[in-house]
Each structure stands twice: as structure tokens, then as C-alpha cells.
Design a protein around this motif. Structure first.
Motif, PDB file in Angstrom:
ATOM      1  N   TYR A   1       0.826  -1.211   0.000  1.00 21.84           N
ATOM      2  CA  TYR A   1       0.000   0.000   0.000  1.00 21.84           C
ATOM      3  C   TYR A   1       0.855   1.254   0.000  1.00 21.84           C
ATOM      4  O   TYR A   1       2.006   1.241   0.404  1.00 21.84           O
TER       5      TYR A   1
ATOM      6  N   ARG B   1      -4.715   2.511  -1.045  1.00 20.71           N
ATOM      7  CA  ARG B   1      -4.885   2.717   0.394  1.00 20.71           C
ATOM      8  C   ARG B   1      -5.036   1.389   1.110  1.00 20.71           C
ATOM      9  O   ARG B   1      -5.656   0.463   0.611  1.00 20.71           O
TER      10      ARG B   1
ATOM     11  N   PRO C   1      -6.547  -1.160   3.755  1.00 16.25           N
ATOM     12  CA  PRO C   1      -7.877  -1.339   4.317  1.00 16.25           C
ATOM     13  C   PRO C   1      -7.931  -0.823   5.756  1.00 16.25           C
ATOM     14  O   PRO C   1      -6.904  -0.702   6.423  1.00 16.25           O
ATOM     15  N   ALA C   2      -9.115  -0.525   6.210  1.00 14.24           N
ATOM     16  CA  ALA C   2      -9.285  -0.052   7.585  1.00 14.24           C
ATOM     17  C   ALA C   2      -8.664  -1.058   8.548  1.00 14.24           C
ATOM     18  O   ALA C   2      -8.850  -2.262   8.412  1.00 14.24           O
ATOM     19  N   GLY C   3      -7.917  -0.555   9.502  1.00 10.74           N
ATOM     20  CA  GLY C   3      -7.279  -1.427  10.478  1.00 10.74           C
ATOM     21  C   GLY C   3      -5.865  -1.826  10.118  1.00 10.74           C
ATOM     22  O   GLY C   3      -5.182  -2.472  10.887  1.00 10.74           O
TER      23      GLY C   3
ATOM     24  N   SER D   1      -2.009  -0.494   8.572  1.00 12.05           N
ATOM     25  CA  SER D   1      -1.147   0.634   8.218  1.00 12.05           C
ATOM     26  C   SER D   1      -0.621   0.399   6.812  1.00 12.05           C
ATOM     27  O   SER D   1      -0.848  -0.649   6.223  1.00 12.05           O
ATOM     28  N   GLU D   2       0.115   1.373   6.259  1.00  8.68           N
ATOM     29  CA  GLU D   2       0.683   1.206   4.921  1.00  8.68           C
ATOM     30  C   GLU D   2       1.610   0.012   4.844  1.00  8.68           C
ATOM     31  O   GLU D   2       1.728  -0.635   3.828  1.00  8.68           O
TER      32      GLU D   2
ATOM     33  N   THR E   1      -1.203  -4.642  11.431  1.00 11.73           N
ATOM     34  CA  THR E   1      -2.478  -4.218  12.007  1.00 11.73           C
ATOM     35  C   THR E   1      -2.252  -3.157  13.057  1.00 11.73           C
ATOM     36  O   THR E   1      -1.294  -3.178  13.815  1.00 11.73           O
ATOM     37  N   ARG E   2      -3.131  -2.199  13.058  1.00 12.89           N
ATOM     38  CA  ARG E   2      -3.079  -1.164  14.077  1.00 12.89           C
ATOM     39  C   ARG E   2      -3.495  -1.721  15.424  1.00 12.89           C
ATOM     40  O   ARG E   2      -3.149  -1.188  16.453  1.00 12.89           O
TER      41      ARG E   2
END
Length: 194
Positions: free
Chosen positions: A106, A175, A177-179, A181-182, A186-187
Motif C-alpha cells: 500500500y 490505500r 484497508p481499515a485497520g 497501516s501502509e 495491524t493497528r
């Protein structure tokens, strides 16, 4: 003869690569494996010399000579990256090393990765063009070398198309996906208590 030699060189590339990795990681003979991997560029030298001899013996420059130049250019531009990628996977699978890092998926990190891959294609186009120009100079008969000129165009058209595709990653970065980072981590892990 040239087409057969291109096929032999391609098969030889993969055979030497497999043998080199086998000796390095399965048999534990790292120097022998490295030696086999270092022999691979000699295949391109053999192809280059055979192409020059074919032209010197009076063969009409044709698509076969153009294809040989593109093959050598591709090997120079992308061969090292291919060997490094396969070596990392073999080291992980057979040598107990950590898994090789995957390319970023990403954002601008992906755009930089695609740009580096495109640079390999650019090197391939330069090498192929130089070899074809030398062949045209060597033959020294513009009426016989028009097919070689068309291969220069093919090399640069390929590099241009690949460059445009690589550029799209910078203009429209994908971009995460939600959750995520690049980098793809996972966040949730970053936020989790220790």
C-alpha cells in the motif's frame, strides 16, 4: 540456431539457479552453490558471442537477433532481483532463515517498490538497445538492419508502458484497508497493551 540457444540459456539459467540453491541450502555446500550461481552470467556471454558469430558469418539480422538482445537485457536488468528473491525463499525453506520480506502492498512504499522494479526494465532497455546498436554498426548495412531497429523500439515501448504502470502507483497510491497501516501491520497490534 539463435532461438535454440535462447531457449537453452533460459533453461540453463533455471537449472543453474536450482542447482546453486540446492547445493547451498540442502547439501550445505555454500561455496559450491555460490559458484553455480556466479556461473549464470556466462550463459548471457555465450549467447552474445554466438549472436555475434552468427552475424559475422553473414546471417541476415532478424527477429532472432533482436530477441537475443532483449533476453540479455532482461537478464541484466532483472536477473539479480530474481536470484535474490529465490535465494531468500530457499534460505527460509531449507536454511532456517526468517521468511523474506514481502514487497509493500500500500501507499507510497508500494510506489517506491514499483519504481525500483521499473528501473530494472529501464536497464534492460538500455542494455538491449546498446547491443542492437553495436550489431547494426557491426553489420554496417542499413538495408539489412531495419529489423534490429524495430527491436529497439520494442524495448523502449515496453519500458515506457511499464513506467506508466509504475507511475500510477505514485499518482493513485493504493490505500490500506481499515485497520491496517501502509506497511500492512495491524493497528490493533500497535494499540494492544503489553
Amino acid at each position: 540456431m539463435i532461438v535454440t540457444l535462447i531457449v537453452v540459456c533460459e533453461v540453463g539459467f533455471w537449472v543453474l539457479l536450482a542447482a546453486g540453491l540446492f547445493f547451498r541450502y540442502v547439501l550445505g555446500m555454500r561455496r559450491t552453490g555460490l559458484g553455480l550461481l556466479l556461473v549464470e552470467p556466462l550463459l548471457e556471454v555465450v549467447l552474445l558471442v554466438a549472436t555475434a558469430i552468427d552475424l559475422k558469418n553473414g546471417a541476415d539480422p532478424s527477429w532472432k537477433h533482436g530477441l537475443a538482445a532483449l533476453y540479455i537485457g532482461y537478464t541484466v536488468g532483472h536477473g539479480h532481483r530474481t536470484v535474490k528473491w529465490l535465494d531468500g525463499h530457499a534460505a527460509h525453506r531449507f536454511g532456517g532463515a526468517a521468511p523474506p520480506a514481502k514487497p509493500p502492498r500500500y501507499g507510497m512504499a508500494r510506489a517506491r517498490h514499483e519504481g525500483r522494479v521499473w528501473l530494472g526494465t529501464l536497464v534492460a532497455a538500455v542494455v538491449a538497445s546498446v547491443l542492437l546498436l553495436i550489431a547494426m554498426w557491426y553489420v554496417d548495412d542499413p538495408s539489412r538492419t531495419s529489423s534490429l531497429q524495430s527491436w529497439i523500439f520494442i524495448a523502449w515501448r515496453t519500458a515506457g508502458i511499464h513506467g506508466l504502470i509504475a507511475l500510477t502507483y505514485a499518482i493513485w497510491p493504493k490505500r490500506a484497508p481499515a485497520g491496517l497501516s501502509e506497511a500492512g501491520e495491524t493497528r490493533m497490534k500497535e494499540r494492544s497493551p503489553r
